[in-house]
Design an enzyme around this catalytic site. Structure first.
Site, PDB file in Angstrom:
ATOM      1  N   GLY A  98       0.759  -1.272  -0.079  1.00  0.00           N
ATOM      2  CA  GLY A  98       0.009  -0.019   0.035  1.00  0.00           C
ATOM      3  C   GLY A  98       0.803   1.341   0.143  1.00  0.00           C
ATOM      4  N   CYS A  99       0.328   2.308   0.571  1.00  0.00           N
ATOM      5  CA  CYS A  99       0.995   3.596   0.564  1.00  0.00           C
ATOM      6  C   CYS A  99       2.404   3.543   1.262  1.00  0.00           C
ATOM      7  CB  CYS A  99       0.183   4.682   1.284  1.00  0.00           C
ATOM      8  SG  CYS A  99       1.004   6.167   1.492  1.00  0.00           S
TER       9      CYS A  99
END
Length: 237
Positions: A60-61
């Protein structure tokens, strides 16, 4: 996603809105949610005696993944970047399209005499992200946010494959692990304003909701691996 991009345009210009100045509407996993307690890998890599090693994870981020591993003892450097595509498309604007093959990733330089590759995997699966979310992570959607391990050696790939099989057999996550195991590692550092983002912007709502709880879970579940002072890219130890 769009709000995050607009924020980064502001950051690139040298300013940022914090606290109540920017509300983040998100369907992310609540900060109150618990990380998943998982066993260590049955297979691991012994120290090679050849100095530091590298591991590349995508979950993810990259703000949160980087922030977690910057607090892990034995990690000497954790850099946000892009993996899976080519150098020509390794930029935030291009990767955000979801069409480059890249994932937001973190390259971890670690001392295997202090922390093993298997322990890094355990932290990655337990507290750094949710490995059951396909092509997304919390509020961020698209293949650039996929869960992936970019093995830097055949030995790493073998350990990662065995660990995914081991964890799936436990059914501790409640759903199958969708982490991709990619054996052609690449890494291109992200823009400077992405580096050390969690440490520099601890009051930004996205960080408060999505990422700071991960560091708290690391401290709680891996107290012997946690260090309070992060090792930073811009101010290396």
């Amino acid at each position: 996603m769009l709000r995050r991009r607009r924020l980064l345009q502001v950051l690139a210009g040298g300013s940022i809105l914090l606290g109540g100045g920017l509300l983040w509407q998100t369907a992310a996993r609540s900060a109150a949610d618990e990380a998943v307690r998982i066993p260590p890998p049955a297979q691991d890599l012994p120290p090679s005696g050849q100095g530091v090693e590298k591991a590349i994870f995508a979950g993810g981020c990259f703000w949160g993944v980087q922030g977690v591993f910057q607090h892990v003892k034995g990690v000497q450097r954790a850099v946000s970047g892009y993996s899976g595509g080519t150098a020509s498309t390794a930029s935030y604007e291009a990767v955000s399209s979801g069409r480059t093959g890249h994932a937001e990733s973190v390259e971890i330089t670690y001392d295997p005499a202090q922390v093993s590759y298997g322990t890094l995997l355990q932290i990655f699966f337990s507290v750094a992200h949710d490995p059951t979310q396909l092509n997304r992570q919390g509020p961020d959607m698209g293949p650039q946010y996929r869960s992936a391990i970019f093995a830097t050696s055949p030995a790493q790939l073998k350990v990662a494959q065995a660990y995914v099989t081991q964890l799936d057999a436990t059914r501790l996550f409640g759903k199958p692990i969708v982490t991709r195991l990619e054996d052609k590692p690449s890494f291109f550092p992200a823009e400077v304003y992405h580096q050390d983002f969690m440490t520099e912007n601890p009051r930004y709502p996205y960080i408060v909701v999505n990422d700071l709880p991960k560091v708290e879970h690391l401290k709680r579940l891996f107290p012997d691996r946690y260090r309070s002072e992060p090792v930073l890219v811009k101010r290396p130890r």
